[in-house]
Design a protein around this motif. Structure first.
Motif, PDB file in Angstrom:
ATOM      1  N   UNK A  58      -5.497  -3.507   3.958  1.00 12.46           N
ATOM      2  CA  UNK A  58      -4.952  -3.902   2.655  1.00 12.46           C
ATOM      3  C   UNK A  58      -5.208  -5.393   2.449  1.00 12.46           C
ATOM      4  N   UNK A  59      -6.182  -5.723   1.625  1.00 17.76           N
ATOM      5  CA  UNK A  59      -6.546  -7.125   1.408  1.00 17.76           C
ATOM      6  C   UNK A  59      -5.823  -7.747   0.219  1.00 17.76           C
ATOM      7  N   UNK A  60      -5.033  -6.939  -0.478  1.00 13.44           N
ATOM      8  CA  UNK A  60      -4.191  -7.444  -1.567  1.00 13.44           C
ATOM      9  C   UNK A  60      -3.126  -6.405  -1.844  1.00 13.44           C
ATOM     10  N   UNK A  61      -1.879  -6.853  -2.035  1.00 10.66           N
ATOM     11  CA  UNK A  61      -0.813  -5.918  -2.398  1.00 10.66           C
ATOM     12  C   UNK A  61      -0.791  -5.844  -3.908  1.00 10.66           C
ATOM     13  N   UNK A  62      -1.690  -5.026  -4.421  1.00  9.51           N
ATOM     14  CA  UNK A  62      -1.968  -4.990  -5.864  1.00  9.51           C
ATOM     15  C   UNK A  62      -2.580  -3.632  -6.191  1.00  9.51           C
ATOM     16  N   UNK A  63      -1.740  -2.601  -6.265  1.00 13.39           N
ATOM     17  CA  UNK A  63      -2.223  -1.231  -6.462  1.00 13.39           C
ATOM     18  C   UNK A  63      -1.571  -0.614  -7.691  1.00 13.39           C
ATOM     19  N   UNK A  64      -2.396   0.075  -8.531  1.00 13.08           N
ATOM     20  CA  UNK A  64      -3.817   0.326  -8.366  1.00 13.08           C
ATOM     21  C   UNK A  64      -4.652  -0.918  -8.653  1.00 13.08           C
ATOM     22  N   UNK A  65      -5.759  -1.027  -7.947  1.00 11.16           N
ATOM     23  CA  UNK A  65      -6.648  -2.169  -8.132  1.00 11.16           C
ATOM     24  C   UNK A  65      -7.723  -1.849  -9.173  1.00 11.16           C
ATOM     25  N   UNK A  66      -8.469  -2.890  -9.525  1.00 10.88           N
ATOM     26  CA  UNK A  66      -9.604  -2.676 -10.419  1.00 10.88           C
ATOM     27  C   UNK A  66      -9.222  -2.746 -11.878  1.00 10.88           C
ATOM     28  N   UNK A  67      -9.771  -1.832 -12.664  1.00 12.83           N
ATOM     29  CA  UNK A  67      -9.627  -1.884 -14.111  1.00 12.83           C
ATOM     30  C   UNK A  67      -8.278  -1.389 -14.592  1.00 12.83           C
TER      31      UNK A  67
END
Length: 294
Positions: free
Chosen positions: A89-98
Motif C-alpha cells: 500500500x503506497x498510499x492510503x487513498x482508495x479507490x485510487x485513480x480516476x
C-alpha cells in the motif's frame, strides 16, 4: 612467519586502518509502502460458524455495532487464517485513480450498477497484488476486511494531524502495538462511515501525533466494507493557521509509508572489515596451496 605472510598481514592492516577512518554509515533496509492484506467474504456484523465460537451476538443490531463487538470479530478472522491476498500500500487513498471518494462494491440491478473489481479499488497498487486464494468472481469488494501495517516516517518533533474517512468502518493505531496489546486499545474507531460532505461526522477520526527524535511511528489500520459503496482515505497536515487549526491536508503516501523502520543495521566500516578479512584469508589459503603444489 614467511615473507609472503608478512606482506599480506601488512596490507591487511593498512586496509583496515583506512576503512576504520571512514565516517560511519548505515545500510538502508527501509521498504517503502505499508504491508496490505485482505480477507474476502467476511462480514463483521453477520453470524457465521467462526463468530459463533467467539461470542453469542449473532447478527449485530445497529446499537451493537461498536468497537467492543466488532474488533474482537476482526481479531478472530486474523487469527483464523492467513490473508486471502497481499499487496504493498503506497498510499492510503482508495479507490485510487480516476475515481472519487467511493466505488461501487455491490451489484444493484434496480439501478443498473455492478460491483467494481479489486483493480479499480487498488489502482496503482494493483500490479503488485498477490492472490493466495481465488478472488471472488463477482462483487469481490462486497464484505471484505483489510489490514495495513508498517511504520510512518515523519519529521521528528513536528506535530501532525491525521484525518481518516471511510465507508464502511475503520480502526487505527498510532504507536507501538504488540500482539499482547488488546485490539480494543485503539486510537480511533468508526463502525460505519460516510463521505457525505453535509455530514459533520464525515471525517470520523482526527488524530494528532508528534513523533520522537527518530521520526518513526508504528502504524496499524483495519478497514472493512459490507454493502453498497466503499472507500478509504487518510490525509495529514503539519501546517497550522492563525486559529491553531490544521489546514492544507494531503494524502498519506509515498516515502511516509514503510514496511521496515531500517533499525538494527550493521555500521559500514565493521562490515567492510569483515569482508576484507575474509578476502585476504582466502587469498592466503590459495597462495599456500600454490606453494605446496609447486
Amino acid at each position: 612467519m614467511t615473507r609472503s605472510h608478512r606482506i599480506l598481514a601488512t596490507a591487511l592492516g593498512l586496509v583496515c586502518a583506512g576503512v576504520m577512518a571512514l565516517p560511519t554509515a548505515q545500510a538502508q533496509s527501509l521498504l517503502e509502502g505499508l504491508h496490505g492484506e485482505v480477507w474476502w467474504r467476511t462480514d463483521l456484523y453477520e453470524d457465521t460458524a467462526l463468530f459463533r465460537t467467539v461470542d453469542s451476538f449473532g447478527r449485530l443490531a445497529a446499537v451493537q455495532r461498536v468497537k467492543d463487538n466488532i474488533l474482537p470479530r476482526a481479531a478472530a478472522v486474523f487469527d483464523s487464517r492467513p490473508a486471502d491476498g497481499t499487496f504493498v500500500a503506497r498510499a492510503i487513498d482508495y479507490p485510487q485513480g480516476e475515481f472519487t471518494d467511493t466505488i461501487q462494491s455491490t451489484d444493484d440491478a434496480a439501478k443498473g450498477l455492478v460491483g467494481a473489481p479489486v483493480s479499480d479499488f487498488l489502482g496503482a497498487d494493483w500490479p503488485g497484488f498477490t492472490a493466495h486464494v481465488p478472488i471472488p468472481a463477482t462483487q469481490p469488494l462486497n464484505r471484505s476486511l483489510w489490514r495495513f501495517t508498517g511504520v510512518l516516517r515523519l519529521q521528528p518533533g513536528v506535530a501532525y494531524e491525521f484525518r481518516i474517512r471511510s465507508d464502511d468502518g475503520n480502526g487505527t493505531w498510532f504507536g507501538p502495538k504488540s500482539p499482547e496489546v488488546d485490539l480494543l486499545d485503539t486510537s480511533s474507531f468508526r463502525a460505519s462511515g460516510t463521505f457525505n460532505p453535509s455530514d459533520p461526522n464525515a471525517i470520523c477520526c482526527r488524530i494528532r501525533v508528534t513523533p520522537d527524535e527518530t521520526g518513526l511511528v508504528d502504524f496499524t489500520m483495519i478497514f472493512y466494507e459490507r454493502y453498497g459503496v466503499t472507500g478509504l482515505r487518510m490525509r495529514y497536515s503539519t501546517e497550522v493557521d492563525g486559529n491553531g487549526d490544521f489546514v492544507n491536508f494531503t494524502t498519506a503516501g509515498g516515502e511516509m509509508l514503510a514496511r521496515d523502520s531500517g533499525v538494527g543495521v550493521i555500521p559500514l566500516p565493521a562490515s567492510a572489515v569483515l569482508l576484507l578479512t575474509g578476502l585476504f584469508g582466502l587469498g592466503l589459503v590459495a597462495r599456500s596451496r600454490r606453494a605446496r603444489a609447486a
